[in-house]
Design a protein around this motif. Structure first.
Motif, PDB file in Angstrom:
ATOM      1  N   UNK A  64      -4.044  -6.761  32.222  1.00  0.00           N
ATOM      2  CA  UNK A  64      -5.407  -6.104  32.997  1.00  0.00           C
ATOM      3  C   UNK A  64      -6.659  -7.549  32.558  1.00  0.00           C
ATOM      4  N   UNK A  65      -6.422  -7.955  31.358  1.00  0.00           N
ATOM      5  CA  UNK A  65      -7.852  -8.867  30.964  1.00  0.00           C
ATOM      6  C   UNK A  65      -7.499 -10.067  31.775  1.00  0.00           C
ATOM      7  N   UNK A  71      -8.735 -13.815  37.885  1.00  0.00           N
ATOM      8  CA  UNK A  71      -8.783 -13.459  39.813  1.00  0.00           C
ATOM      9  C   UNK A  71      -9.942 -12.954  39.975  1.00  0.00           C
ATOM     10  N   UNK A  72     -10.692 -12.264  38.905  1.00  0.00           N
ATOM     11  CA  UNK A  72     -12.039 -11.768  39.616  1.00  0.00           C
ATOM     12  C   UNK A  72     -13.191 -12.589  39.000  1.00  0.00           C
ATOM     13  N   UNK A  73     -13.094 -13.414  37.867  1.00  0.00           N
ATOM     14  CA  UNK A  73     -14.345 -13.781  37.390  1.00  0.00           C
ATOM     15  C   UNK A  73     -14.055 -15.232  37.417  1.00  0.00           C
ATOM     16  N   UNK A  74     -12.735 -16.039  37.700  1.00  0.00           N
ATOM     17  CA  UNK A  74     -12.435 -17.246  37.576  1.00  0.00           C
ATOM     18  C   UNK A  74     -12.501 -18.111  36.361  1.00  0.00           C
ATOM     19  N   UNK A  80     -12.058 -16.389  26.875  1.00  0.00           N
ATOM     20  CA  UNK A  80     -12.279 -14.939  26.706  1.00  0.00           C
ATOM     21  C   UNK A  80     -11.882 -14.714  25.449  1.00  0.00           C
ATOM     22  N   UNK A  81     -12.996 -13.454  24.844  1.00  0.00           N
ATOM     23  CA  UNK A  81     -12.719 -13.051  23.753  1.00  0.00           C
ATOM     24  C   UNK A  81     -12.163 -11.705  23.979  1.00  0.00           C
ATOM     25  N   UNK A  82     -11.072 -11.092  23.231  1.00  0.00           N
ATOM     26  CA  UNK A  82     -10.803  -9.756  23.371  1.00  0.00           C
ATOM     27  C   UNK A  82     -10.820  -9.149  21.913  1.00  0.00           C
ATOM     28  N   UNK A  83     -11.177  -7.986  21.740  1.00  0.00           N
ATOM     29  CA  UNK A  83     -11.288  -7.408  20.463  1.00  0.00           C
ATOM     30  C   UNK A  83     -10.618  -5.875  20.541  1.00  0.00           C
ATOM     31  N   UNK A  95      -3.286 -12.835  24.686  1.00  0.00           N
ATOM     32  CA  UNK A  95      -4.137 -13.534  25.950  1.00  0.00           C
ATOM     33  C   UNK A  95      -5.109 -14.303  25.739  1.00  0.00           C
ATOM     34  N   UNK A  96      -6.235 -13.552  25.009  1.00  0.00           N
ATOM     35  CA  UNK A  96      -7.568 -14.179  24.991  1.00  0.00           C
ATOM     36  C   UNK A  96      -7.707 -15.368  24.332  1.00  0.00           C
TER      37      UNK A  96
END
Length: 137
Positions: A64-65, A71-74, A80-83, A95-96
């Motif tokens: 999803x991220x 795809x949506x934000x290019x 990307x940072x994921x927490x 992934x991030x």
């Protein structure tokens, strides 16, 4: 006996969630399901010790991220940072470009992370944002 989820549930379920006060029961269920189904057939995880989840293989936070970012934000993963704080966050953290586990996360989640923030109660998300977004790194 565990039913075959692909055959015994009518319709198209998007998620199966099992709740149990005894984490050992869910650990056993997860282990049994992983022996029966491959990751290509079902995504199996625990979001907390008392929640077992089964979904379509690509229905996870990592995919999803990735979709949202690319795809949506290019964006690329490096941007990307994921927490996250539990096993259903591992794919997203991996992934991030910057994967952050909360201090109260299980060790397996922390192992997937680039950085471990303080606990949720100690404003770990704010610490991660300060460390990786607001600082001059």
């Amino acid at each position: 006996m565990i039913k075959d989820l692909r055959r015994d549930i009518p319709g198209e379920p998007t998620k199966v969630l099992a709740l149990c006060e005894n984490p050992g029961v869910l650990d056993g269920l997860l282990s049994s399901m992983r022996q029966r189904y491959t990751p290509a057939e079902l995504y199996l995880t625990q979001s907390v010790a008392t929640f077992f989840e089964a979904t379509h293989p690509s229905a996870n936070k990592g995919d999803a991220v990735q979709y949202l970012a690319e795809e949506l934000l290019g964006l690329q993963a490096a941007n990307v940072m994921a927490i996250g704080d539990n096993f259903n966050d591992v794919e997203m953290i991996a992934y991030a470009g910057v994967g952050v586990a909360m201090g109260n996360a299980p060790d397996g989640v922390k192992a997937a992370a680039d950085w471990v923030a303080p606990d949720v109660e100690e404003d770990g998300v704010a610490a991660a944002i300060e460390q990786f977004v607001l600082s001059d790194r």
